[in-house]
Design a protein around this motif. Structure first.
Motif, short mmCIF file in Angstrom:
data_model
loop_
_atom_site.label_atom_id
_atom_site.label_comp_id
_atom_site.label_asym_id
_atom_site.label_seq_id
_atom_site.Cartn_x
_atom_site.Cartn_y
_atom_site.Cartn_z
N ALA A 1 0.85 -1.19 0.00
CA ALA A 1 0.00 0.00 0.00
C ALA A 1 0.88 1.24 0.00
O ALA A 1 2.08 1.18 0.29
CB ALA A 1 -0.91 0.01 1.23
N ALA A 2 0.32 2.38 -0.32
CA ALA A 2 1.06 3.63 -0.26
C ALA A 2 1.43 3.93 1.18
O ALA A 2 0.63 3.72 2.09
CB ALA A 2 0.23 4.77 -0.84
N VAL A 3 2.66 4.40 1.40
CA VAL A 3 3.12 4.77 2.74
C VAL A 3 3.04 6.28 2.86
O VAL A 3 3.81 7.02 2.25
CB VAL A 3 4.56 4.27 2.99
CG1 VAL A 3 5.04 4.70 4.37
CG2 VAL A 3 4.62 2.75 2.86
N GLU A 4 2.08 6.73 3.65
CA GLU A 4 1.83 8.16 3.81
C GLU A 4 1.72 8.51 5.28
O GLU A 4 1.25 7.71 6.09
CB GLU A 4 0.54 8.57 3.09
CG GLU A 4 0.58 8.31 1.59
CD GLU A 4 -0.76 8.57 0.92
OE1 GLU A 4 -0.76 8.72 -0.31
OE2 GLU A 4 -1.78 8.63 1.63
N GLY A 5 2.15 9.72 5.63
CA GLY A 5 2.06 10.20 7.00
C GLY A 5 0.87 11.10 7.19
O GLY A 5 0.13 11.41 6.26
N ALA A 6 0.69 11.53 8.46
CA ALA A 6 -0.44 12.38 8.81
C ALA A 6 -0.05 13.84 8.97
O ALA A 6 -0.86 14.66 9.33
CB ALA A 6 -1.09 11.89 10.10
N GLY A 7 1.25 14.12 8.71
CA GLY A 7 1.70 15.49 8.96
C GLY A 7 1.84 15.73 10.45
O GLY A 7 2.42 14.93 11.17
N HIS A 8 1.26 16.81 10.94
CA HIS A 8 1.38 17.17 12.35
C HIS A 8 0.50 16.24 13.20
O HIS A 8 -0.68 16.07 12.92
CB HIS A 8 0.94 18.62 12.55
CG HIS A 8 1.25 19.15 13.92
ND1 HIS A 8 2.54 19.28 14.39
CD2 HIS A 8 0.44 19.58 14.91
CE1 HIS A 8 2.51 19.77 15.62
NE2 HIS A 8 1.23 19.96 15.96
N VAL A 9 1.06 15.64 14.24
CA VAL A 9 0.31 14.69 15.06
C VAL A 9 0.09 15.16 16.49
O VAL A 9 -0.58 14.48 17.27
CB VAL A 9 1.01 13.30 15.09
CG1 VAL A 9 1.05 12.70 13.71
CG2 VAL A 9 2.41 13.40 15.69
N GLY A 10 0.68 16.28 16.88
CA GLY A 10 0.48 16.74 18.26
C GLY A 10 1.47 17.81 18.66
O GLY A 10 2.37 18.17 17.90
#
Length: 465
Positions: free
Chosen positions: A452-461
């Motif tokens: 699957a594509a590996v993507e982040g969520a950007g800012h997490v906290g």
């Protein structure tokens, strides 16, 4: 590049004692796995073979590419329960025609492949792994349905269609209960001529089934016969032909990974012997050193530690590669994080998501000496729990020791979650592994998540004071 160093001494009595303790636990596990591999026992295995039929692991071996690995999931499921070890089903991840797939195979020698609550949970977990990691699913079906309530399998598998994950179903024999709906839910359906019979009703229990347990009467006339009028896309002449046709289906999927290839094509192995992991697996939280583990699983034992000079000394974080794949590591042996440690972990999670880097959580959570009511306030964990929940990169979890609490729990499940023998099985665990196999297992997992594509969520906290 920062190469890790080791302080372990094989001549130390404590080294030998820890190794011996882990080997004892592995011997106990192997005895349970032998039971699972034995199916319903010699009598029922012999009878099954006499009918010209294959066992589930034999079917899987013929399905997979020659000499390719098979990552079996929860092979000791139902251990210690009233149900047979293995839960009458084999699940795992393997390579078919060069494509990583999730494989589910019923074991008809165990109560006719009857589904119990452990079977249902094992199948649902395998289907979930296929969905979130975008792995085609192959069902090798021969099951007489449910022995006790534990359904919902068909409903779980039907969700794969919404995720556009291809499903292949091969029916080898009499199939009832939830499994009877799999042909209609699958993209490709193959039935073995003369053996496959699909009953869309739930027969009544009768005596005299495998192992002497109450089972279901499979002598009724099938509602959906295996033939031109039935749901089969293709008819196989025998089981081997059915497996050949399943491989043919996968070959025609034109399947491609969406994630990146390994960054290093020919990674260097760790500089230290994996045998040492047997000793490390027996370490108590106070003596556990995650860097010693990383030195034996990361490529070239290379680990760039994140904030090594900070006051958050208990929590270890940093970057490395495993079988060529970039990975971030977050490890802690403490049950409760201090404010500095929580802040460090949240910052690290933010960076991993910003760079779309998968995360490995090394979990050895117990109570350290001196930790009591005056220990760091557990409320400091809240930002970390929030950040973990928001993190979108693939999470792999390895429980290396006893777990009193788990700061890496998520609203959904980790992509993969394994344990070492001392940690035992935890909820949603994909199995207990030999510590010496850790690098191989994690490498197979990293390869699978990159389907699957590996993507982040950007800012997490929030990670700044």
């Amino acid at each position: 590049m920062t190469a890790l160093e080791t302080t372990l001494d094989p001549r130390d009595p404590a080294y030998l004692e820890g190794r011996s303790a882990t080997l004892q636990l592995l011997a106990e596990l192997e005895a349970v796995l032998d039971q699972a591999r034995g199916g319903g026992g010699e009598k029922w295995v012999t009878r099954h073979h006499a009918r010209g039929k294959l066992l589930p692991r034999e079917r899987i071996e013929m399905l997979l590419d020659q000499d390719s690995p098979f990552l079996e999931l929860a092979p000791a499921a139902a251990r210690g329960s009233e149900y047979p070890p293995g839960a009458s089903v084999v699940t795992g991840v393997g390579v078919v025609e060069g494509v990583e797939c999730v494989v589910i195979a019923n074991d008809p020698t165990v109560d006719g492949g009857a589904v119990n609550p452990y079977t249902a949970e094992k199948i649902r977990r395998a289907a979930r792994i296929g969905s979130v990691n975008r792995l085609p699913l192959i069902n090798l079906v021969e099951s007489v349905g449910e022995s006790k309530p534990g359904g919902g399998i068909a409903r779980e598998l039907s969700r794969l269609t919404a995720d556009r994950v291809p499903t292949v179903c091969v029916i080898f024999g009499v199939t009832t209960g939830d499994a009877a709906y799999l042909p209609a839910l699958s993209d490709y359906t193959i039935m073995v001529r003369g053996h496959a019979k699909v009953l869309t009703i739930h027969p009544q229990p009768v005596r005299g089934t495998a192992n002497g347990h109450a089972g279901v009467d499979v002598r009724a006339t099938p509602v959906v016969p295996a033939g031109p009028a039935g749901p089969a896309d293709q008819l196989a002449e025998d089981e081997r032909d059915g497996l050949r046709l399943a491989r043919q289906c996968v070959r025609r999927l034109n399947w491609r990974k969406h994630g990146p290839l390994p960054r290093t094509a020919y990674p260097l192995p760790p500089r230290y012997d994996a045998e040492d992991l047997l000793t490390l697996a027996a370490a108590e939280p106070a003596a556990f050193e995650p860097r010693e583990v990383l030195a034996r699983i990361l490529d070239d034992s290379d680990f760039d530690e994140f904030k090594p000079g900070s006051t958050a000394t208990t929590l270890v974080a940093g970057w490395g590669e495993l079988h060529g794949y970039p990975v971030g590591v977050l490890a802690t042996p403490s049950a409760v994080c201090s404010a500095a440690e929580a802040q460090k972990a949240v910052h690290f999670l933010h960076l991993a998501n910003a760079t779309a880097t998968p995360l490995l959580f090394l979990r050895h959570v117990g109570t350290l000496p001196g930790e009591d009511s005056e220990a760091p306030d557990a409320r400091h964990d809240a930002p970390l729990v929030h950040a973990v929940a928001k993190s979108a990169v693939p999470h792999l979890v390895l429980s290396v020791g006893t777990a009193a609490c788990d700061l890496v729990d998520r609203p959904d499940e980790p992509r993969f979650q394994f344990s070492w023998p001392a940690a035992g099985r935890t909820p949603a665990d994909d199995g207990v592994i030999d510590p010496r196999d850790t690098r191989t297992v994690l490498g197979l997992c990293l390869s699978a998540v990159h389907s699957a594509a590996v993507e982040g969520a950007g800012h997490v906290g929030v990670f700044r004071p």
